[in-house]
Design a protein around this motif. Structure first.
Motif, short mmCIF file in Angstrom:
data_model
loop_
_atom_site.label_atom_id
_atom_site.label_comp_id
_atom_site.label_asym_id
_atom_site.label_seq_id
_atom_site.Cartn_x
_atom_site.Cartn_y
_atom_site.Cartn_z
N LEU A 110 72.72 30.58 52.47
CA LEU A 110 71.95 30.85 53.69
C LEU A 110 72.55 31.99 54.50
N SER A 111 73.85 32.06 54.56
CA SER A 111 74.45 33.11 55.38
C SER A 111 74.41 34.45 54.68
N GLY A 112 74.57 34.47 53.37
CA GLY A 112 74.49 35.70 52.61
C GLY A 112 75.52 36.72 53.04
N PRO A 113 75.53 37.86 52.39
CA PRO A 113 76.47 38.91 52.78
C PRO A 113 76.01 39.55 54.08
N PRO A 114 76.93 40.23 54.81
CA PRO A 114 76.54 40.84 56.08
C PRO A 114 75.56 41.99 55.91
N SER A 115 75.60 42.66 54.79
CA SER A 115 74.65 43.74 54.53
C SER A 115 74.55 43.96 53.03
N CYS A 116 73.51 44.69 52.62
CA CYS A 116 73.32 45.00 51.21
C CYS A 116 74.01 46.32 50.88
N GLY A 117 74.69 46.36 49.77
CA GLY A 117 75.28 47.61 49.31
C GLY A 117 74.20 48.52 48.76
N ILE A 118 74.47 49.80 48.80
CA ILE A 118 73.52 50.78 48.28
C ILE A 118 74.19 51.48 47.11
N ASP A 119 73.69 51.21 45.90
CA ASP A 119 74.33 51.70 44.68
C ASP A 119 74.55 53.20 44.69
N ASP A 120 73.58 53.97 45.14
CA ASP A 120 73.69 55.42 45.09
C ASP A 120 74.77 55.97 46.00
N LEU A 121 75.38 55.14 46.83
CA LEU A 121 76.41 55.62 47.75
C LEU A 121 77.82 55.30 47.26
N ASP A 122 77.94 54.62 46.11
CA ASP A 122 79.26 54.29 45.60
C ASP A 122 80.11 55.53 45.47
N ASN A 123 81.38 55.39 45.84
CA ASN A 123 82.38 56.46 45.73
C ASN A 123 82.08 57.67 46.61
N GLU A 124 81.22 57.51 47.59
CA GLU A 124 80.96 58.60 48.51
C GLU A 124 81.90 58.48 49.70
N THR A 125 82.29 59.59 50.26
CA THR A 125 83.12 59.59 51.46
C THR A 125 82.20 59.73 52.66
N LEU A 126 82.24 58.75 53.53
CA LEU A 126 81.38 58.81 54.71
C LEU A 126 81.98 59.77 55.73
N SER A 127 81.12 60.58 56.30
CA SER A 127 81.61 61.48 57.33
C SER A 127 81.85 60.69 58.61
N GLU A 128 82.73 61.20 59.43
CA GLU A 128 83.00 60.54 60.70
C GLU A 128 81.82 60.77 61.62
N THR A 129 81.46 59.75 62.36
CA THR A 129 80.32 59.88 63.28
C THR A 129 80.84 60.01 64.70
N THR A 130 80.13 60.78 65.46
CA THR A 130 80.48 60.95 66.87
C THR A 130 79.37 60.32 67.69
N GLY A 131 79.38 60.60 68.97
CA GLY A 131 78.35 60.06 69.84
C GLY A 131 77.04 60.82 69.75
N ASP A 132 77.03 61.93 69.03
CA ASP A 132 75.81 62.73 68.90
C ASP A 132 75.18 62.53 67.53
N LEU A 133 73.89 62.63 67.50
CA LEU A 133 73.14 62.49 66.26
C LEU A 133 73.33 63.74 65.40
N PRO A 134 73.53 63.56 64.08
CA PRO A 134 73.61 64.75 63.22
C PRO A 134 72.26 65.45 63.15
N ASP A 135 72.27 66.73 62.79
CA ASP A 135 71.00 67.45 62.61
C ASP A 135 70.27 66.86 61.41
N PHE A 136 68.94 66.76 61.53
CA PHE A 136 68.16 66.19 60.43
C PHE A 136 66.76 66.78 60.43
N GLY A 137 66.08 66.59 59.31
CA GLY A 137 64.68 66.93 59.14
C GLY A 137 64.09 66.02 58.08
N PHE A 138 63.16 65.14 58.47
CA PHE A 138 62.57 64.16 57.57
C PHE A 138 61.07 64.30 57.53
#
Length: 194
Positions: free
Chosen positions: A32-60
């Motif tokens: 019932l409790s399950g894991p806190p979040s689901c892993g995302i396979d395509d992100l394995d071994n990726e280095t996450l960039s540090e986040t600041t208080g500002d949103l990164p530039d994006f275009g979706f």
């Protein structure tokens, strides 16, 4: 001697019943409790960039629309970025809470942009047939490089991952995992009174 053997058998049965009950309760709790979040396979071994208080530039590019979302296009609006996937059971379980939050707050300068890591827009469309999701949708589809770059830039390593952004583009809240009933209060606390 016979009484001793009978007592040992009864003790063994009682201990077995207690042990089985404890084991089943533990298994049920974990299911019932399950894991806190689901892993995302395509992100394995990726280095996450540090986040600041500002949103990164994006275009979706919006799924099923001609809209391109950028930092400039969301300026002036409280925006919740919801990173998710149809294969994430935790995300699916959180959808009713997300829908309730959206319907309660949409008239208060609030929007949701859902970013799905699904490889098929069709999967998201099929999911939306059974689950109301009246907000904006981005599906990365087969562009796994853009998905990885985006998730890394936003500091997302699992789903669901929520990032609430102010009208000025400042990150107000960041939560990975299930919020449930707390989602509405988290967002409502930042919005101006109605």
């Amino acid at each position: 001697m016979k009484k001793t053997i009978t007592l040992i058998k009864k003790t063994f049965i009682v201990v077995s019943i207690i042990w089985t009950t404890i084991t089943l309760v533990f298994i049920g709790f974990m299911a019932l409790s399950g894991p806190p979040s689901c892993g995302i396979d395509d992100l394995d071994n990726e280095t996450l960039s540090e986040t600041t208080g500002d949103l990164p530039d994006f275009g979706f590019e919006e799924m099923d629309g001609n809209t391109t979302f950028t930092n400039e296009s969301i300026a002036g609006t409280y925006t919740l970025f919801y990173f998710w996937g149809t294969s994430c059971g935790i995300c699916v379980n959180e959808m009713p809470h997300l829908y309730e939050t959206y319907t309660e707050l949409q008239d208060r300068n609030f929007q949701i942009i859902a970013l799905s890591y699904d490889q098929s827009e069709e999967k998201v469309r099929e999911f939306r047939e059974d689950s109301p999701m009246p907000w904006k949708h981005i599906v990365f589809g087969s562009d796994r490089e853009k998905m990885r770059d985006t998730f890394n830039a936003f500091g997302v390593s699992g789903s669901p991952h929520k990032i609430l952004v102010s009208p000025e583009g400042e990150i107000l809240e960041r939560v990975e995992g299930f919020n449930g009933d707390e989602l509405y209060a988290m967002i409502n606390n930042h919005l101006p009174s109605s």
